[in-house]
Design an enzyme around this catalytic site. Structure first.
Site, PDB file in Angstrom:
ATOM      1  N   HIS A 406      -3.926   4.122  -3.388  1.00 37.47           N
ATOM      2  CA  HIS A 406      -2.991   4.024  -4.485  1.00 37.47           C
ATOM      3  C   HIS A 406      -1.471   4.384  -4.039  1.00 37.47           C
ATOM      4  O   HIS A 406      -0.571   3.638  -4.418  1.00 37.47           O
ATOM      5  CB  HIS A 406      -3.654   4.686  -5.723  1.00 37.47           C
ATOM      6  N   HIS A 411       2.943   3.013  -4.314  1.00 41.34           N
ATOM      7  CA  HIS A 411       4.080   3.664  -4.548  1.00 41.34           C
ATOM      8  C   HIS A 411       5.077   3.663  -3.335  1.00 41.34           C
ATOM      9  O   HIS A 411       6.458   3.539  -3.615  1.00 41.34           O
ATOM     10  CB  HIS A 411       3.748   5.092  -4.934  1.00 41.34           C
ATOM     11  N   GLU A 451       4.126   2.954 -12.926  1.00 41.85           N
ATOM     12  CA  GLU A 451       2.611   2.736 -12.819  1.00 41.85           C
ATOM     13  C   GLU A 451       2.383   1.191 -13.214  1.00 41.85           C
ATOM     14  O   GLU A 451       1.506   0.424 -12.168  1.00 41.85           O
ATOM     15  CB  GLU A 451       1.686   3.485 -13.722  1.00 41.85           C
ATOM     16  N   SER A 470      -1.457  -1.965  -6.298  1.00 47.08           N
ATOM     17  CA  SER A 470      -2.770  -1.707  -5.524  1.00 47.08           C
ATOM     18  C   SER A 470      -4.242  -1.814  -6.300  1.00 47.08           C
ATOM     19  O   SER A 470      -5.128  -1.203  -5.946  1.00 47.08           O
ATOM     20  CB  SER A 470      -2.679   0.122  -5.601  1.00 47.08           C
TER      21      SER A 470
END
Length: 576
Positions: A406, A411, A451, A470
């Site tokens: 993730h 990110h 997010e 993700s």
């Protein structure tokens, strides 16, 4: 130095000092930054209230005579008789007109706003309660550290509500004189509270010990409806401790331990003893990490590499169509530099070097999901705290907790984009010294942007949120007509309930990163934090802009930069 240490201790009084987990009352199966912030706020409030009540109960056991005796211990012997005489005649002293200054309501308004923001359970006790308010408890703790700390001068503001008219003011001023205080400002007005004649604001300088005795003594009088210590420098719990230098992030590693494989039977790795042991080993490596250390190398297993390969190839297929341009550009650059390949997981150190070269961001290992305050604080220093463990092989395309896949695929590409990196840092800077309620709002904005954020690109909706990029299932849901799209407005986004058990029913769409940053800056300016901060990249230090000298230094630096820009423009305009 002892006084400084005392102030530091007081600012940290109500900070979270341990991790919270299921056994500590955290009933949730799904981890999220926003939920962590809400739980953190609740626990801090409960802890804070308990501390305040204990201190007040202890204070209520002290009689007036005890207070006077304590005061006398710290006043020269020749002044003791004067103190006793003045205290005995406190109720009968005449008005001293020369101290009264009836002025505009400006200062009263600011004080009342501060007073109104305090939770109901923390306000001034009734006249029969000789205990201390929250600010007074902090003052008392600072004074108790050492004789030097007790004798230190304190600037304070008292708000007193007079029941018997302005004539009672003379008694207060005479008492201040008795306790060797210096009045800096007095302001009175007709009270807006029923049953109260006048409100009086008094700013004064006095030693901490004498200030506490003054407060307790005045509370004994029936002439006053209430009295509050509204402000005292460097001792306000409403501005929590926060790291000033990147090295202090070593103290910002409090974990939210819900949905751990050892604790939740619904976790994919709950029955896998080998997986649970692997998680513990990697967590211990992160716990041992300190500022300045090289990021530990993790030798990933064949099973972990297989999980990475499966997710990486899926993202590689979906990103060209559904990810924003900034993500696609950084993803391609990571492939070109052989950091993103399908036969091995990138190491955090090589990813950190890549980010530092492109945007000044760097990484440090984290053992799990940090508390909202700790995680956001790291962003202020352009540091992203990243996990290093891998999700369970039985659930490669979805994980309810952050893992290295993730972090890396979601990110890292956008943290390599200058505009997005700047936005992330501004969220972090806004969190420093923010109240618990504001941390929750900032976490919610982070949830719906970093997010699960969407943005417009040539009339089409693209994803930039790490949770979408993700997790291909939610990515396809987010761009479908099965959910609602709303324009990104921080004020409304910050209070929007979120969904962490299923896909989000609502997503926020930004016109662009620049538009989102502009709106975010305007919204942050409305927060109640009474100071501004800036990050100095040369020293890796956050500076509080709280003095004229600091502001002058910053202005000089900005003038130099503007001069360079002006010269550059002039040179570009010259004919060849």
């Amino acid at each position: 130095m002892m006084a400084v240490a005392a102030a530091q201790k007081n600012r940290e009084m109500f900070a979270i000092k341990k991790s919270y987990s299921i056994e500590n009352g955290y009933p949730s199966r799904r981890r999220s930054l926003v939920d962590d912030a809400r739980f953190e706020t609740l626990v801090v409030k409960q802890t804070k209230q308990t501390v305040l009540e204990e201190a007040r109960n202890k204070a209520n056991d002290d009689s007036l005579e005890d207070c006077i005796l304590q005061a006398q211990e710290h006043i020269p012997a020749e002044q003791n008789v004067e103190l006793q005489d003045e205290q005995a005649n406190l109720e009968n002293l005449p008005l001293d007109e020369e101290y009264v200054a009836v002025e505009e309501d400006v200062e009263f308004e600011s004080v009342e706003q501060q007073q109104s923001q305090e939770p109901e359970g923390e306000r001034q006790p009734t006249k029969n309660d000789y205990g201390l308010t929250e600010d007074e408890i902090l003052l008392a703790n600072a004074a108790s550290e050492s004789p030097e700390a007790e004798a230190a001068m304190q600037s304070a503001a008292l708000v007193v509500r007079l029941k018997e008219g302005i004539s009672s003011l003379g008694r207060i001023l005479k008492a201040i004189e008795t306790f060797h205080g210096a009045v800096q400002h007095v302001e009175s007005r007709q009270s807006r509270v029923e049953g109260v004649d006048h409100d009086v604001l008094i700013k004064l300088d006095m030693t901490r010990g004498n200030l506490l005795q003054l407060i307790r003594s005045l509370r004994q009088s029936g002439s006053f409806s209430s009295m509050n210590l509204m402000a005292d420098n460097n001792l306000n719990v409403k501005a929590p401790w926060f790291p000033k230098h990147a090295s202090e992030l070593d103290n910002c590693n409090h974990l939210m331990t819900k949905y751990e494989p050892d604790l939740d039977m619904n976790h994919p790795g709950f029955a896998d003893k080998v997986y649970r042991q692997r998680r513990k080993e990697i967590a211990e490596i992160a716990f041992a990490y300190k500022y300045g250390d090289p990021i530990p190398y993790i030798e990933y297993s064949d099973v972990e590499v297989k999980t990475w390969r499966s997710v990486f190839r899926t993202v590689q297929d979906l990103a060209p169509k559904h990810a924003c341009a900034e993500y696609r550009a950084a993803f391609q650059k990571l492939q070109d530099e052989q950091i993103f390949v399908d036969n091995r997981l990138p190491q955090l150190q090589e990813m950190s070097d890549f980010l530092r070269k492109n945007t000044g961001f760097s990484l440090r290992p984290a053992a799990g999901l940090l508390t909202a305050r700790d995680f956001l604080a790291s962003l202020a220093f352009r540091i992203f705290q990243s996990t290093q463990y891998v999700r369970h092989v039985n659930s490669p395309y979805h994980t309810p907790e952050p893992d290295s896949i993730h972090e890396l695929l979601g990110h890292m590409p956008l943290l390599a984009d200058p505009s997005f990196a700047q936005f992330s840092q501004e969220i972090g800077l806004a969190s420093l010294g923010a109240s618990d309620e504001e941390i929750e709002k900032l976490s919610t904005v982070y949830w719906f942007t970093v997010e699960f954020g969407l943005c417009k690109e040539h009339g089409q909706i693209k994803a930039y949120g790490a949770g979408l990029l993700s997790s291909y299932g939610e990515l396809l849901h987010a761009i479908s007509d099965k959910c609602e799209h709303r324009a990104f407005e921080p004020a409304s986004t910050a209070v929007q309930p979120y969904q962490d058990q299923e896909y989000q029913p609502i997503y926020y769409v930004a016109e662009s990163f620049e538009d989102a940053k502009d709106k975010f800056r305007r919204w942050v300016s409305t927060m109640s934090r009474p100071f501004e901060v800036r990050f100095n990249p040369h020293t890796e230090r956050v500076e509080v802009l709280d003095s004229v000298d600091k502001l002058e230094t910053l202005v000089h630096q900005m003038n130099t930069e503007i001069l360079h820009l002006t010269n550059a423009i002039s040179k570009l305009r010259r004919p060849f």
